[in-house]
Write a protein that holds these residues in place. Structure first.
Motif, PDB file in Angstrom:
ATOM      1  N   ALA A  31       0.839  -1.198   0.000  1.00 35.13           N
ATOM      2  CA  ALA A  31       0.000   0.000   0.000  1.00 35.13           C
ATOM      3  C   ALA A  31       0.872   1.245   0.000  1.00 35.13           C
ATOM      4  O   ALA A  31       1.993   1.246   0.517  1.00 35.13           O
ATOM      5  CB  ALA A  31      -0.919   0.003   1.224  1.00 35.13           C
ATOM      6  N   GLU A  32       0.362   2.313  -0.598  1.00 32.80           N
ATOM      7  CA  GLU A  32       1.008   3.612  -0.487  1.00 32.80           C
ATOM      8  C   GLU A  32       0.542   4.215   0.844  1.00 32.80           C
ATOM      9  O   GLU A  32      -0.606   4.643   0.967  1.00 32.80           O
ATOM     10  CB  GLU A  32       0.614   4.540  -1.650  1.00 32.80           C
ATOM     11  CG  GLU A  32       1.259   5.913  -1.540  1.00 32.80           C
ATOM     12  CD  GLU A  32       0.655   6.926  -2.492  1.00 32.80           C
ATOM     13  OE1 GLU A  32       1.351   7.899  -2.842  1.00 32.80           O
ATOM     14  OE2 GLU A  32      -0.526   6.757  -2.874  1.00 32.80           O
ATOM     15  N   VAL A  33       1.412   4.192   1.827  1.00 30.06           N
ATOM     16  CA  VAL A  33       1.059   4.694   3.147  1.00 30.06           C
ATOM     17  C   VAL A  33       1.638   6.091   3.318  1.00 30.06           C
ATOM     18  O   VAL A  33       2.857   6.285   3.253  1.00 30.06           O
ATOM     19  CB  VAL A  33       1.568   3.759   4.262  1.00 30.06           C
ATOM     20  CG1 VAL A  33       1.261   4.342   5.645  1.00 30.06           C
ATOM     21  CG2 VAL A  33       0.925   2.383   4.116  1.00 30.06           C
ATOM     22  N   VAL A  34       0.749   7.054   3.514  1.00 29.87           N
ATOM     23  CA  VAL A  34       1.142   8.436   3.723  1.00 29.87           C
ATOM     24  C   VAL A  34       1.006   8.717   5.219  1.00 29.87           C
ATOM     25  O   VAL A  34      -0.086   8.734   5.765  1.00 29.87           O
ATOM     26  CB  VAL A  34       0.249   9.402   2.914  1.00 29.87           C
ATOM     27  CG1 VAL A  34       0.670  10.843   3.176  1.00 29.87           C
ATOM     28  CG2 VAL A  34       0.323   9.070   1.429  1.00 29.87           C
ATOM     29  N   LYS A  66       5.498   7.313   2.937  1.00 29.42           N
ATOM     30  CA  LYS A  66       5.741   8.699   2.542  1.00 29.42           C
ATOM     31  C   LYS A  66       5.385   9.597   3.730  1.00 29.42           C
ATOM     32  O   LYS A  66       4.434   9.302   4.458  1.00 29.42           O
ATOM     33  CB  LYS A  66       4.912   9.070   1.317  1.00 29.42           C
ATOM     34  CG  LYS A  66       5.298   8.259   0.086  1.00 29.42           C
ATOM     35  CD  LYS A  66       4.444   8.607  -1.123  1.00 29.42           C
ATOM     36  CE  LYS A  66       4.896   7.809  -2.347  1.00 29.42           C
ATOM     37  NZ  LYS A  66       4.047   8.080  -3.539  1.00 29.42           N
ATOM     38  N   MET A  67       6.152  10.665   3.917  1.00 30.04           N
ATOM     39  CA  MET A  67       6.028  11.486   5.112  1.00 30.04           C
ATOM     40  C   MET A  67       5.541  12.898   4.787  1.00 30.04           C
ATOM     41  O   MET A  67       6.139  13.600   3.966  1.00 30.04           O
ATOM     42  CB  MET A  67       7.382  11.574   5.830  1.00 30.04           C
ATOM     43  CG  MET A  67       8.007  10.227   6.152  1.00 30.04           C
ATOM     44  SD  MET A  67       7.005   9.281   7.343  1.00 30.04           S
ATOM     45  CE  MET A  67       8.044   7.843   7.592  1.00 30.04           C
ATOM     46  N   VAL A  68       4.450  13.259   5.446  1.00 24.01           N
ATOM     47  CA  VAL A  68       3.883  14.599   5.306  1.00 24.01           C
ATOM     48  C   VAL A  68       3.766  15.206   6.699  1.00 24.01           C
ATOM     49  O   VAL A  68       3.322  14.540   7.636  1.00 24.01           O
ATOM     50  CB  VAL A  68       2.486  14.547   4.653  1.00 24.01           C
ATOM     51  CG1 VAL A  68       1.845  15.929   4.615  1.00 24.01           C
ATOM     52  CG2 VAL A  68       2.574  13.976   3.251  1.00 24.01           C
ATOM     53  N   ALA A  69       4.158  16.461   6.831  1.00 24.73           N
ATOM     54  CA  ALA A  69       4.049  17.156   8.113  1.00 24.73           C
ATOM     55  C   ALA A  69       3.018  18.274   7.992  1.00 24.73           C
ATOM     56  O   ALA A  69       3.151  19.151   7.127  1.00 24.73           O
ATOM     57  CB  ALA A  69       5.405  17.726   8.532  1.00 24.73           C
ATOM     58  N   LEU A  70       1.985  18.244   8.843  1.00 21.07           N
ATOM     59  CA  LEU A  70       0.902  19.228   8.791  1.00 21.07           C
ATOM     60  C   LEU A  70       0.560  19.721  10.195  1.00 21.07           C
ATOM     61  O   LEU A  70       0.579  18.940  11.152  1.00 21.07           O
ATOM     62  CB  LEU A  70      -0.365  18.617   8.176  1.00 21.07           C
ATOM     63  CG  LEU A  70      -0.335  18.157   6.729  1.00 21.07           C
ATOM     64  CD1 LEU A  70      -1.665  17.495   6.376  1.00 21.07           C
ATOM     65  CD2 LEU A  70      -0.052  19.312   5.791  1.00 21.07           C
ATOM     66  N   GLY A 367       8.465  15.344   6.870  1.00 16.86           N
ATOM     67  CA  GLY A 367       7.982  16.202   5.790  1.00 16.86           C
ATOM     68  C   GLY A 367       8.648  15.971   4.453  1.00 16.86           C
ATOM     69  O   GLY A 367       8.500  16.789   3.532  1.00 16.86           O
ATOM     70  N   ALA A 368       9.356  14.850   4.295  1.00 21.69           N
ATOM     71  CA  ALA A 368      10.123  14.616   3.069  1.00 21.69           C
ATOM     72  C   ALA A 368       9.254  14.597   1.820  1.00 21.69           C
ATOM     73  O   ALA A 368       9.706  14.952   0.729  1.00 21.69           O
ATOM     74  CB  ALA A 368      10.892  13.300   3.179  1.00 21.69           C
ATOM     75  N   ASP A 369       8.004  14.181   1.943  1.00 21.14           N
ATOM     76  CA  ASP A 369       7.141  14.034   0.774  1.00 21.14           C
ATOM     77  C   ASP A 369       5.976  15.014   0.756  1.00 21.14           C
ATOM     78  O   ASP A 369       5.036  14.852  -0.024  1.00 21.14           O
ATOM     79  CB  ASP A 369       6.605  12.592   0.731  1.00 21.14           C
ATOM     80  CG  ASP A 369       7.720  11.573   0.743  1.00 21.14           C
ATOM     81  OD1 ASP A 369       8.440  11.475  -0.269  1.00 21.14           O
ATOM     82  OD2 ASP A 369       7.893  10.899   1.775  1.00 21.14           O
ATOM     83  N   VAL A 393       2.621  23.636   6.785  1.00 16.00           N
ATOM     84  CA  VAL A 393       3.166  22.412   6.206  1.00 16.00           C
ATOM     85  C   VAL A 393       4.653  22.386   6.460  1.00 16.00           C
ATOM     86  O   VAL A 393       5.363  23.388   6.264  1.00 16.00           O
ATOM     87  CB  VAL A 393       2.894  22.342   4.687  1.00 16.00           C
ATOM     88  CG1 VAL A 393       3.621  21.154   4.062  1.00 16.00           C
ATOM     89  CG2 VAL A 393       1.401  22.248   4.409  1.00 16.00           C
ATOM     90  N   GLY A 394       5.148  21.237   6.915  1.00 13.30           N
ATOM     91  CA  GLY A 394       6.585  21.054   7.058  1.00 13.30           C
ATOM     92  C   GLY A 394       7.109  20.296   5.864  1.00 13.30           C
ATOM     93  O   GLY A 394       6.525  19.295   5.444  1.00 13.30           O
ATOM     94  N   ALA A 395       8.205  20.772   5.286  1.00 15.88           N
ATOM     95  CA  ALA A 395       8.779  20.137   4.099  1.00 15.88           C
ATOM     96  C   ALA A 395      10.289  20.048   4.278  1.00 15.88           C
ATOM     97  O   ALA A 395      10.937  21.062   4.530  1.00 15.88           O
ATOM     98  CB  ALA A 395       8.436  20.902   2.836  1.00 15.88           C
TER      99      ALA A 395
END
Length: 396
Positions: A31-34, A66-70, A367-369, A393-395
């Motif tokens: 799975a694409e896990v975000v 995949k890593m997202v920071a919010l 936040g890499a992605d 958003v953190g990137a």
């Protein structure tokens, strides 16, 4: 990383062990896990000991994601989360229900955004009972579920199982709940599906599987599986260490008793009666404990394996790192180019054959992605850069 769940997008708002462990299993299956983290990151990133990829607890539960920071406390952050929910097949979190609802992650809010979503909440206590608002951590659930209390029966006082048991058991329940819901959807089930995984109920069911015992049939029946609760059921001391020995069947007990020259026990009337012998389990275990100090661990293993009596030396944690069986199957192997500083990686123990696979990817920076995921959700570059500049958003 396998391809079994290819095409499934899972949004994981998880922290520490429960959510990340379940999310990693789904990611390992393809799975694409975000993973959505707060701007400061999952606290497991910083838990000692740490290496180049962050805390070991984080590294062992967050590969292939995949890593997202919010900042989900801000309106713009919740709007970005809404865009992400619209693209998801699964929304999964392990936070308290009231906190999830404040952040727009409750079932009703998520289903209104995405009417085909599988919504899974791994929580402390089921929402139909009076414990529903209690905070939950592994120690609390071990105590409430009866796991810690087992120590009183076998060692004289309650004690915690020294592993993060409740989180990991609940995570496995979450995985099968999510997979079952996805199968139902693939088979034509319409509308959102709500999956609730309470840690307390998961541990209670896990424990009572064998310990419900006579209470299965009688409202006043005794609980507890006697053999498991025997204080004599323990690792046994040998001449130079410790060993586990479990004669279980009639044949195995006869073989063991013959080996230790106690055929007099075999001659007892109760021994051959499968209804009477369980009541004598303390006597039998005491006999095992009496016999084993006479030989070394290696000598016992050689003798008992020759008689096909189940046994094992008692491994300590460090012994697993050099265990010959684990070495032969490549249990700790790290793929080439996986990530700096990681010398051992834990695999999924379920083996699939005939399934396309690709190399695992190391846990990503906070936040890499973020940029790419938000692009995939339909935000343009100017919107993304505005959110980053505003601290929403953190990137990396």
């Amino acid at each position: 990383m396998l391809s079994l769940l290819k095409g499934i997008r899972v949004v994981e708002v998880g922290a520490v062990v429960l959510g990340p462990y379940a999310g990693q299993i789904l990611a390992d299956l393809g799975a694409e896990v975000v993973k959505v983290e707060p701007l400061e990151g999952d606290i497991a990133r910083y838990a000692h000991p740490t290496g180049a990829g962050g805390g070991a607890l984080f590294v062992n539960n967050n590969r292939n994601k995949k890593m997202v920071a919010l900042d989900l406390k801000s309106p713009d952050g919740r709007a970005a989360l809404t865009a992400l929910i619209e693209t998801a097949d699964v929304i999964f979190h392990n936070m308290r229900v009231d906190a999830a609802e404040r952040l727009g992650l409750g079932f009703e809010a998520v289903a209104a955004i995405n009417p085909r979503v599988v919504h899974c909440a791994a929580i402390g206590f089921g929402q139909r009972g009076s414990y529903r608002d209690r905070p939950a951590f592994d120690d609390i659930i071990q105590a409430a579920s009866g796991i810690a209390g087992l120590g009183a029966a076998t060692a004289g006082e309650p004690r915690f199982v020294p592993t993060i048991l409740a989180d990991k058991v609940a995570a496995l329940h979450a995985v099968y709940g999510i997979l079952a819901a996805l199968v139902a959807r693939a088979n034509g089930r319409e509308g959102p599906i709500k999956v609730e995984v309470p840690m307390f109920e998961a541990l209670a069911a896990f424990l009572l599987n064998e310990h419900l015992a006579a209470a299965t049939f009688d409202p006043d029946g005794a609980v507890g599986y006697p053999r498991i609760l025997s204080p004599h059921r323990r690792p046994f001391r040998t001449a130079d260490g410790w060993i586990a020995v479990l004669p279980y069947t009639d044949r195995q007990w006869r073989a063991f008793l013959t080996e230790v020259e106690r055929t007099d026990v075999i001659a007892q009337d109760w021994f051959a009666d499968p209804r009477q012998r369980p009541a004598q389990i303390d006597t039998l275990y005491a006999l095992v404990a009496e016999a084993l100090p006479a030989r070394t661990t290696d000598a016992w293993i050689e003798a008992l394996e020759a008689r096909d009596v189940p046994c094992s030396r008692v491994a300590e944690l460090g012994d697993l790192l050099t265990d010959p069986h684990l070495a032969e199957i490549g249990f700790f192997d790290v793929p080439e180019g996986y990530g700096e500083g990681v010398v051992r990686m834990l695999p999924q123990p379920v083996v699939f054959e005939g399934v396309e696979a690709s190399l695992d990817t190391a846990p990503r920076a906070l936040g890499a992605d973020s940029r790419q995921i938000l692009r995939d959700c339909g935000l343009d570059e100017r919107q993304i850069e505005r959110l980053i500049a505003a601290g929403v958003v953190g990137a990396a």
